[in-house]
Design a protein around this motif. Structure first.
Motif, mmCIF file in Angstrom:
data_model
loop_
_atom_site.group_PDB
_atom_site.id
_atom_site.type_symbol
_atom_site.label_atom_id
_atom_site.label_comp_id
_atom_site.label_asym_id
_atom_site.label_seq_id
_atom_site.Cartn_x
_atom_site.Cartn_y
_atom_site.Cartn_z
ATOM 1 N N THR A 159 0.785 -1.209 -0.137
ATOM 2 C CA THR A 159 -0.030 -0.131 0.093
ATOM 3 C C THR A 159 0.763 1.080 0.100
ATOM 4 O OG1 THR A 159 -0.200 -0.070 2.320
ATOM 5 C CG2 THR A 159 -1.840 -1.006 1.231
ATOM 6 N N VAL A 160 0.306 2.360 -0.464
ATOM 7 C CA VAL A 160 0.937 3.829 -0.366
ATOM 8 C C VAL A 160 0.013 4.604 0.380
ATOM 9 C CG1 VAL A 160 1.800 5.658 -1.687
ATOM 10 C CG2 VAL A 160 2.006 3.380 -2.537
ATOM 11 N N ARG A 161 0.408 5.153 1.697
ATOM 12 C CA ARG A 161 -0.271 6.229 2.225
ATOM 13 C C ARG A 161 0.111 7.458 1.840
ATOM 14 N NH1 ARG A 161 1.003 6.607 7.524
ATOM 15 N NH2 ARG A 161 -1.122 7.155 8.095
ATOM 16 N N VAL A 162 -0.734 8.298 1.132
ATOM 17 C CA VAL A 162 -0.214 9.353 0.435
ATOM 18 C C VAL A 162 -0.588 10.522 1.466
ATOM 19 C CG1 VAL A 162 -0.786 10.965 -1.332
ATOM 20 C CG2 VAL A 162 -1.124 8.633 -1.799
ATOM 21 N N ILE A 163 0.736 11.002 2.037
ATOM 22 C CA ILE A 163 0.684 12.119 3.020
ATOM 23 C C ILE A 163 0.533 13.506 2.215
ATOM 24 C CG2 ILE A 163 2.155 13.287 4.826
ATOM 25 C CD1 ILE A 163 3.376 10.465 5.199
ATOM 26 N N ALA A 164 1.216 13.590 1.155
ATOM 27 C CA ALA A 164 1.230 14.771 0.438
ATOM 28 C C ALA A 164 1.408 14.508 -1.210
ATOM 29 C CB ALA A 164 2.301 15.879 0.804
ATOM 30 N N GLY A 165 0.807 15.487 -1.987
ATOM 31 C CA GLY A 165 0.917 15.146 -3.464
ATOM 32 C C GLY A 165 0.054 14.219 -3.926
ATOM 33 N N ASN A 166 0.408 13.204 -4.984
ATOM 34 C CA ASN A 166 -0.509 12.256 -5.223
ATOM 35 C C ASN A 166 0.262 10.927 -5.707
ATOM 36 O OD1 ASN A 166 -1.741 11.472 -7.940
ATOM 37 N ND2 ASN A 166 -1.020 13.378 -8.893
ATOM 38 N N TYR A 167 -0.601 9.912 -5.734
ATOM 39 C CA TYR A 167 0.042 8.844 -6.202
ATOM 40 C C TYR A 167 -1.210 8.247 -7.119
ATOM 41 C CZ TYR A 167 0.640 3.722 -6.682
ATOM 42 O OH TYR A 167 0.856 2.385 -7.227
ATOM 43 N N GLN A 168 -1.144 8.220 -8.269
ATOM 44 C CA GLN A 168 -1.942 7.556 -9.345
ATOM 45 C C GLN A 168 -3.465 8.228 -9.062
ATOM 46 O OE1 GLN A 168 -1.251 4.671 -11.640
ATOM 47 N NE2 GLN A 168 0.712 5.352 -11.178
ATOM 48 N N GLY A 169 -3.627 9.366 -8.772
ATOM 49 C CA GLY A 169 -4.686 10.130 -8.519
ATOM 50 C C GLY A 169 -5.535 10.125 -7.119
ATOM 51 N N THR A 170 -4.443 9.188 -6.348
ATOM 52 C CA THR A 170 -4.903 9.566 -4.815
ATOM 53 C C THR A 170 -4.144 10.466 -4.081
ATOM 54 O OG1 THR A 170 -5.424 7.134 -4.639
ATOM 55 C CG2 THR A 170 -5.019 8.300 -2.604
ATOM 56 N N ARG A 171 -4.948 11.524 -3.607
ATOM 57 C CA ARG A 171 -4.491 12.942 -3.336
ATOM 58 C C ARG A 171 -4.030 12.772 -1.627
ATOM 59 N NH1 ARG A 171 -3.367 16.356 -7.115
ATOM 60 N NH2 ARG A 171 -4.074 15.635 -9.097
ATOM 61 N N GLY A 172 -3.124 13.423 -1.241
ATOM 62 C CA GLY A 172 -2.649 13.383 0.142
ATOM 63 C C GLY A 172 -3.234 14.625 0.735
ATOM 64 N N PRO A 173 -3.589 14.727 1.989
ATOM 65 C CA PRO A 173 -4.152 16.062 2.489
ATOM 66 C C PRO A 173 -3.285 17.222 2.951
ATOM 67 C CG PRO A 173 -3.838 14.227 4.167
ATOM 68 C CD PRO A 173 -3.363 13.629 2.924
ATOM 69 N N ALA A 174 -2.241 17.093 2.769
ATOM 70 C CA ALA A 174 -0.991 18.295 3.345
ATOM 71 C C ALA A 174 -1.104 19.184 2.441
ATOM 72 C CB ALA A 174 0.271 17.613 3.415
ATOM 73 N N HIS A 175 -1.134 20.336 2.897
ATOM 74 C CA HIS A 175 -1.119 21.546 2.113
ATOM 75 C C HIS A 175 0.413 21.735 1.914
ATOM 76 C CE1 HIS A 175 -0.101 25.986 1.833
ATOM 77 N NE2 HIS A 175 -1.164 26.036 0.981
ATOM 78 N N VAL A 176 0.813 22.132 0.772
ATOM 79 C CA VAL A 176 2.392 22.356 0.560
ATOM 80 C C VAL A 176 2.421 23.577 -0.201
ATOM 81 C CG1 VAL A 176 2.809 19.780 0.489
ATOM 82 C CG2 VAL A 176 2.533 20.958 -1.628
ATOM 83 N N PHE A 177 3.683 24.421 -0.213
ATOM 84 C CA PHE A 177 4.041 25.266 -0.722
ATOM 85 C C PHE A 177 4.614 25.317 -2.130
ATOM 86 C CE2 PHE A 177 3.330 26.839 3.743
ATOM 87 C CZ PHE A 177 2.640 28.252 3.279
ATOM 88 N N SER A 178 5.369 24.226 -2.437
ATOM 89 C CA SER A 178 5.949 23.816 -3.712
ATOM 90 C C SER A 178 5.408 22.374 -3.805
ATOM 91 C CB SER A 178 7.293 24.087 -3.683
ATOM 92 O OG SER A 178 7.972 23.335 -2.731
ATOM 93 N N PRO A 179 5.523 22.141 -5.243
ATOM 94 C CA PRO A 179 5.183 20.848 -5.765
ATOM 95 C C PRO A 179 6.114 19.587 -5.130
ATOM 96 C CG PRO A 179 5.329 21.957 -7.592
ATOM 97 C CD PRO A 179 6.166 22.935 -6.412
ATOM 98 N N MET A 180 5.364 18.515 -4.533
ATOM 99 C CA MET A 180 6.097 17.538 -4.039
ATOM 100 C C MET A 180 4.908 16.183 -3.696
ATOM 101 S SD MET A 180 6.856 18.648 0.015
ATOM 102 C CE MET A 180 6.911 20.520 -0.411
ATOM 103 N N ASN A 181 5.710 15.109 -3.570
ATOM 104 C CA ASN A 181 4.900 13.918 -3.095
ATOM 105 C C ASN A 181 5.825 13.346 -1.742
ATOM 106 O OD1 ASN A 181 3.221 13.565 -5.495
ATOM 107 N ND2 ASN A 181 5.160 13.291 -6.544
ATOM 108 N N LEU A 182 4.973 12.996 -0.899
ATOM 109 C CA LEU A 182 5.334 12.290 0.435
ATOM 110 C C LEU A 182 4.551 11.144 0.628
ATOM 111 C CD1 LEU A 182 7.688 12.537 2.318
ATOM 112 C CD2 LEU A 182 5.933 13.955 4.028
ATOM 113 N N TRP A 183 5.142 9.994 0.371
ATOM 114 C CA TRP A 183 4.399 8.815 0.495
ATOM 115 C C TRP A 183 4.933 7.650 1.579
ATOM 116 C CZ3 TRP A 183 5.394 7.145 -5.399
ATOM 117 C CH2 TRP A 183 4.660 8.094 -6.307
ATOM 118 N N ASP A 184 4.091 7.148 2.459
ATOM 119 C CA ASP A 184 4.623 5.923 3.515
ATOM 120 C C ASP A 184 4.094 4.789 2.565
ATOM 121 O OD1 ASP A 184 4.808 4.549 5.705
ATOM 122 O OD2 ASP A 184 2.955 5.199 6.443
ATOM 123 N N VAL A 185 5.364 4.072 2.186
ATOM 124 C CA VAL A 185 4.955 2.778 1.513
ATOM 125 C C VAL A 185 5.146 1.564 2.187
ATOM 126 C CG1 VAL A 185 5.687 1.703 -0.751
ATOM 127 C CG2 VAL A 185 5.639 4.060 -0.607
#
Ligand code: MN
Length: 290
Positions: A159-185
């Motif tokens: 599984t991928v928990r999407v903290i920020a950004g997006n994984y295959q259309g699943t979007r993370g809840p964190a508001h960010v100031f610059s484009p990024m992905n943070l995934w807990d895999v």
């Protein structure tokens, strides 16, 4: 396929306050360009704490110019800051604190967890802000486990928990100031998974548990971070055991980095200003505890 750029590990641990036995995996001091927009990753634990009556942690201190992202895997972290943010960060939760123009905060073990003791494991990641955002007012996002969406990897690989950004259309809840992905895999032992990350962005995997073999053949063990080349989009990993890794991925901020202690700015003059503002109470103050 993305290739490995290099692997980082740090066998030396030091204490942050009396609560956090930390291995600093990377810092902008020597990897500023390579790892931007990320500034620093401290890995606390895994450590088993005995029950304890006093508060363990680190008392009031300032930050300016960036964000601190605290990801709790076990144990509890209790937080208060001068902008009014605060709360308990429990396993699976993420605290996304925007220091930006400046605040004062404290970080302790949660009092209930401290009394009962037990395993503690946490990551604190510092995320840089572009010059224009360093002046933003401070903010605090307490993102609980149930607010972080999970996406299944193909073929039951994990599984991928999407903290920020997006994984295959699943979007993370964190508001960010610059484009990024943070995934807990999380990967199941033996599983192979392919991921895709924008070409030109920083991409790094930090393994907490288990280990992986990269598509290019190298092995990344627990408490090691693999930084991938920025070219190409896809990369593959095979889990050597049941594995947890954090995937850090972001568009580099191409600006000078000048930091000292809890402040990260663009120029030396801004650091001097930050020290002066903190000394004179212009980053706010914490109310007395209790
Ligand atoms: Mn702090």
């Amino acid at each position: 396929m993305k290739k490995l750029a290099f692997i980082r590990r740090n066998n030396e641990s030091h204490w942050v306050g009396d609560g956090f036995p930390v291995r600093s995996i990377f810092s902008y001091n020597d990897l500023g360009k390579e790892i931007s927009p990320f500034l620093l990753l401290d890995y606390a634990g895994p450590e088993n704490f005995p029950p304890w009556e006093q508060r363990r942690g680190v008392g009031a201190h300032p930050h300016r110019g960036f964000e601190t992202v605290t990801i709790v895997y076990s144990g509890e972290v209790e937080h208060r800051d001068s902008s009014g943010g605060g709360g308990i960060v429990r396993p699976g939760d993420v605290q996304w604190m925007t220091a930006a123009s400046g605040l004062v905060h404290e970080e302790f073990h949660g009092s209930e967890y401290a009394k009962r003791g037990g395993p503690f494991e946490m990551i604190q990641l510092w995320v840089n802000l572009a010059a224009k955002d360093k002046k933003a007012p401070p903010g605090y996002q307490n993102i609980t486990d149930d607010q972080i969406p999970r996406a299944d990897l193909p073929s039951g690989a994990g599984t991928v928990r999407v903290i920020a950004g997006n994984y295959q259309g699943t979007r993370g809840p964190a508001h960010v100031f610059s484009p990024m992905n943070l995934w807990d895999v999380r990967l199941t032992a033996g599983a192979r998974a392919e991921f895709s990350a924008p070409e030109g962005w920083t991409a790094a995997l930090f393994v907490l548990k288990g280990g992986v073999r990269l598509g290019s053949g190298e092995i990344v063990a627990a408490a090691e971070m693999a930084v991938l080349e920025r070219g190409d989009e896809k990369f593959a990993v095979t889990a050597l055991d049941d594995t947890t890794f954090l995937f850090l991925n972001g568009q580099p901020i191409e600006e000078p980095i000048v930091g000292q202690g809890p402040f990260v700015m663009n120029t030396r003059a801004e650091i001097e200003q930050a020290m002066d503002d903190y000394r004179n109470g212009r980053m706010g103050r914490l109310a007395a505890h209790g």
